[in-house]
Structure formats: structure tokens, C-alpha cells
Design an enzyme around this catalytic site. Structure first.
Site, PDB file in Angstrom:
ATOM      1  N   HIS A 118      -9.132   4.836  -2.320  1.00 31.19           N
ATOM      2  CA  HIS A 118      -8.455   4.897  -1.014  1.00 31.19           C
ATOM      3  C   HIS A 118      -9.336   5.678  -0.043  1.00 31.19           C
ATOM      4  CE1 HIS A 118      -4.226   3.501  -1.834  1.00 31.19           C
ATOM      5  NE2 HIS A 118      -4.795   3.419  -3.026  1.00 31.19           N
ATOM      6  N   SER A 133     -12.786   4.336   4.673  1.00 32.34           N
ATOM      7  CA  SER A 133     -13.421   3.973   5.946  1.00 32.34           C
ATOM      8  C   SER A 133     -14.655   4.833   6.179  1.00 32.34           C
ATOM      9  CB  SER A 133     -12.431   4.158   7.106  1.00 32.34           C
ATOM     10  OG  SER A 133     -11.547   3.058   7.164  1.00 32.34           O
ATOM     11  N   ASP A 159       0.852  -1.197   0.000  1.00 32.62           N
ATOM     12  CA  ASP A 159       0.000   0.000   0.000  1.00 32.62           C
ATOM     13  C   ASP A 159       0.890   1.251   0.000  1.00 32.62           C
ATOM     14  OD1 ASP A 159      -2.405   1.407   0.238  1.00 32.62           O
ATOM     15  OD2 ASP A 159      -2.349   1.389   2.431  1.00 32.62           O
ATOM     16  N   HIS A 160       0.628   2.160  -0.912  1.00 36.62           N
ATOM     17  CA  HIS A 160       1.369   3.433  -0.983  1.00 36.62           C
ATOM     18  C   HIS A 160       2.887   3.250  -1.036  1.00 36.62           C
ATOM     19  CE1 HIS A 160      -2.136   6.034  -0.520  1.00 36.62           C
ATOM     20  NE2 HIS A 160      -2.568   5.190   0.402  1.00 36.62           N
TER      21      HIS A 160
HETATM   22  P1  13P Z   1      -8.876   4.865   5.551  1.00 37.73           P
HETATM   23  O1  13P Z   1      -8.012   5.752   6.363  1.00 37.73           O
HETATM   24  O2  13P Z   1     -10.130   5.572   5.147  1.00 37.73           O
HETATM   25  O3  13P Z   1      -9.168   3.565   6.193  1.00 37.73           O
HETATM   26  O4  13P Z   1      -8.099   4.533   4.175  1.00 37.73           O
HETATM   27  C1  13P Z   1      -7.153   3.507   4.117  1.00 37.73           C
HETATM   28  C2  13P Z   1      -6.367   3.544   2.859  1.00 37.73           C
HETATM   29  O5  13P Z   1      -6.672   4.216   1.907  1.00 37.73           O
HETATM   30  C3  13P Z   1      -5.166   2.682   2.804  1.00 37.73           C
HETATM   31  O6  13P Z   1      -4.449   2.888   1.636  1.00 37.73           O
HETATM   32  O1  G3H Z   2      -3.194   4.813   3.549  1.00 36.03           O
HETATM   33  C1  G3H Z   2      -2.888   4.735   4.708  1.00 36.03           C
HETATM   34  C2  G3H Z   2      -3.070   3.503   5.494  1.00 36.03           C
HETATM   35  O2  G3H Z   2      -4.064   3.735   6.465  1.00 36.03           O
HETATM   36  C3  G3H Z   2      -1.774   3.050   6.096  1.00 36.03           C
HETATM   37  O3  G3H Z   2      -1.478   3.824   7.207  1.00 36.03           O
HETATM   38  O4  G3H Z   2       0.905   4.420   6.827  1.00 36.03           O
HETATM   39  O5  G3H Z   2      -0.125   4.573   9.114  1.00 36.03           O
HETATM   40  O6  G3H Z   2       0.335   2.328   8.067  1.00 36.03           O
HETATM   41  P1  G3H Z   2       0.014   3.782   7.852  1.00 36.03           P
HETATM   42 ZN    ZN Z   3      -4.522   4.896   0.889  1.00 38.76          ZN
END
Ligand code: 13P
Ligand code: G3H
Ligand code: ZN
Length: 312
Positions: free
Chosen positions: A214, A217, A83-84
Site C-alpha cells: 500500500h 505513490s 480497498d481497506h
Molecule cells: P497512495 O496514497 O500512496 O497512493 O496509496 C494508496 C493506497 O495504498 C490505497 O490503498
Molecule cells: O488507502 C487509501 C486510498 O488512497 C483511499 O483513499 O479513503 O480517501 O478514498 P480514500
Molecule cells: Zn492502502
């Protein structure tokens, strides 16, 4: 079955009008809560690991936890996704280290640079049988690595998407249509509203191409209330309405990212446990109900928000 890429998952999700849940994992209880829900509901699943998660739990521990989940969940396909990903090196480390999907997030760079960085990751990933998610447009909010102020966020420009996808070769595209990371997505007193007009135009310009959302939530009020009731401090926490996510999943959105709701489910449960059971000090006493809280939250998402049960 072994870990898979998201290619087949997204084809089915696109034509079936649902989205696959992409849930962030940071420890064993989170992995177990999510995967137990998905296995019971026969739902395909994406488990995603951020740069912060790799720093917290260690790459190998997370990969092995997910591999254990694959053994425990024989009926569902599971993707292990970065992720990212902040740069080529991190993506390469994950491609070499067992992931089946990576995101390169160069969305903060100008278009040409974003294309160039993404293309480099795509070439390496595809050579190794791994798929790539990229991002166009910038979401507000906080991740471990990046903090983007609301005034610096920007919606995706639909007129850029064909050039970006064609030149970069990415397999899926995250777009900015009004979601943001974290628990404070909208100002109190304003009506949360995603830009479905942008999503529709992107869908028309990229027919059949999987779009990612993304910051998805919903920040359930019951969790925020419980956190605040039991000593926490999350006033004015507001998320994306679930009916809008369901609508996006019916359209071109094939992957919906959820992390904050996992954190809130777990934190609300543990806070309540500490207050109501002050004598407990065995972590299993509070991690067990916390894991169950994650499982039931994820089951609700899979059925009622993503429309993704019984699709595996
Ligand atoms: P939320 O913060 O809305 O759960 O998004 C998570 C997310 O986009 C992880 O890449
Ligand atoms: O996109 C963000 C996700 O919630 C991951 O969060 O970088 O704090 O692990 P984090
Ligand atoms: Zn994200």
C-alpha cells in the site's frame, strides 16, 4: 472476459518478477484513464474502491462503471477489489454486490483479533468465489476513514506472518515496510528508504505467497510543482522512489497500490487548465485533459515501475 479474481494474476506476477497495478477509482474519468492505458498496454489490472469511494460515488455506480470498462477492454483481465474494508459487513456488501476481491483491514487490532476478523471474511468470501487481502503492520497516513499518526505506525513483524496467513486463510498479505498513504510520506531532508530486509524475510517465510504494498505513490515532482505553480499548496510532498517500487515488484510484491498519484495528475491538470483557460466552464473542457493525464501517468507506472506491460 468477465471480472476475475487476482489468483492467476498473482501467480504470473510472482513468477514473472512484476507487480499488478491496483488503482483507486472514484469517478468515470478515473476509470477511463486507467483502463485505456491498461488495455493499450495489454496489462492485467486491479481497480479498487475504498469505503470513501463507495460513500462518494455510490456502490452501484462504481460497479457499473467497472463493468463498462470490462466491456471496453476485452483483452485484459480486470479485478474489482474493495480497498481497506473496515469490517465484515462492508466486505459482505461488496462480495454480495459484484466485487471479485476484498481487503479486510484489521491491522489496527491485536494479532489474534486481526486473525479472527480476517478468518470470518475469508470463510464468507471463499464460499462466494471471492479472494481476500489482509494486512499485518500499520501504515501511517490518511485515508477517508482512518488517520494513523507516524508515531503509531509499525513495521510488519516477519515472525508473525506464517501464523497469520495459516490461521486466517487470506489469499494475499499487505505488509508495512516504510510506505504510507498520501502525499507526505517522508520528512524533507531524509532519504526515502523501504525496509527490503523485512520484505526479504517475509518472502523467505512465505515462499510463493503474494505480498501487497500500500501507499506506493511516488508523488511525482512535476505534479507537485504544477499544483503549487497554479495556486495549490503542497509543499514538501514526497513519495516512494520508483526504483524501489520496481525492486519490490521483482521480489514477492505482486500488487502495488496507487491513489495519490492519480489525484495529483488530475488536480495538476485541472489547476493549470483553470488558470490558462479562465473562460472555460464546460466540465468536459478540463476533465478531458485530466483523463488523458491519468492515462499517461498510469501507462508510465505499468511499463516503468510495475514491469507489467504485455502480461495479460
Ligand atoms: P497512495 O496514497 O500512496 O497512493 O496509496 C494508496 C493506497 O495504498 C490505497 O490503498
Ligand atoms: O488507502 C487509501 C486510498 O488512497 C483511499 O483513499 O479513503 O480517501 O478514498 P480514500
Ligand atoms: Zn492502502
Amino acid at each position: 472476459m468477465p471480472l476475475v479474481t487476482s489468483t492467476e494474476m498473482f501467480k504470473k506476477a510472482y513468477s514473472g518478477g512484476y507487480a499488478v497495478g491496483a488503482f483507486n477509482v472514484n469517478n468515470m474519468e478515473i476509470v477511463q484513464g486507467i483502463t485505456e492505458a491498461a488495455q493499450e498496454l495489454k496489462a492485467p489490472l486491479i481497480l479498487q474502491v475504498s469505503k470513501g469511494a463507495r460513500a462518494y460515488a455510490n456502490h452501484t455506480y462504481l460497479v457499473k462503471l467497472v463493468e463498462a470498462a470490462v466491456i471496453e477492454c476485452p483483452d485484459i483481465p480486470i479485478v474489482l477489489h474493495l480497498d481497506h474494508g473496515p469490517d465484515f459487513e462492508t466486505c459482505k456488501a461488496c462480495i454480495d454486490g459484484g466485487f471479485t476481491s476484498v481487503m479486510i483491514d484489521a491491522s489496527g487490532k491485536p494479532l489474534a483479533e486481526n486473525i479472527e476478523i480476517t478468518k470470518k471474511v475469508v470463510e464468507y468470501a471463499h464460499d462466494h468465489g471471492v479472494v481476500v487481502e489482509a494486512e499485518l503492520g500499520t501504515l501511517a497516513g490518511i485515508e477517508d476513514a482512518v488517520s494513523v499518526k507516524a508515531e503509531d505506525s509499525s513495521y510488519t513483524r516477519p515472525e508473525d506472518v506464517e501464523e497469520f496467513v495459516t490461521k486466517s486463510g487470506c489469499d494475499s498479505l499487505a505488509i508495512a515496510i516504510g510506505t504510507s498513504h498520501g502525499a507526505f510520506k517522508f520528512k524533507p531532508g531524509t532519504k526515502p528508504q523501504l525496509r527490503f530486509d523485512i520484505l526479504k524475510e517475509v518472502e523467505q517465510r512465505l515462499p510463493g505467497f503474494p505480498i501487497v504494498l500500500h501507499g506506493s505513490s511516488s508523488v511525482p515532482k512535476e505534479f507537485a510543482d504544477k499544483i503549487n505553480q497554479f495556486g495549490g499548496n503542497m509543499p514538501n510532498a514526497i513519495g516512494v522512489p520508483e526504483d524501489q517500487l520496481r525492486e519490490a515488484a521483482r521480489m514477492a510484491v505482486c500488487k502495488i497500490n496507487i491513489d495519490t498519484d492519480l489525484r495529483m495528475a488530475m488536480t495538476a491538470c485541472i489547476r493549470e487548465h483553470f488558470v490558462t483557460n479562465p473562460a472555460d466552464f464546460d466540465p468536459r473542457q478540463y476533465l478531458k485533459p485530466a483523463r488523458a493525464a491519468i492515462k499517461s501517468m498510469v501507462a508510465h507506472k505499468i511499463v516503468d515501475v510495475l514491469g507489467c506491460d504485455h502480461k495479460a
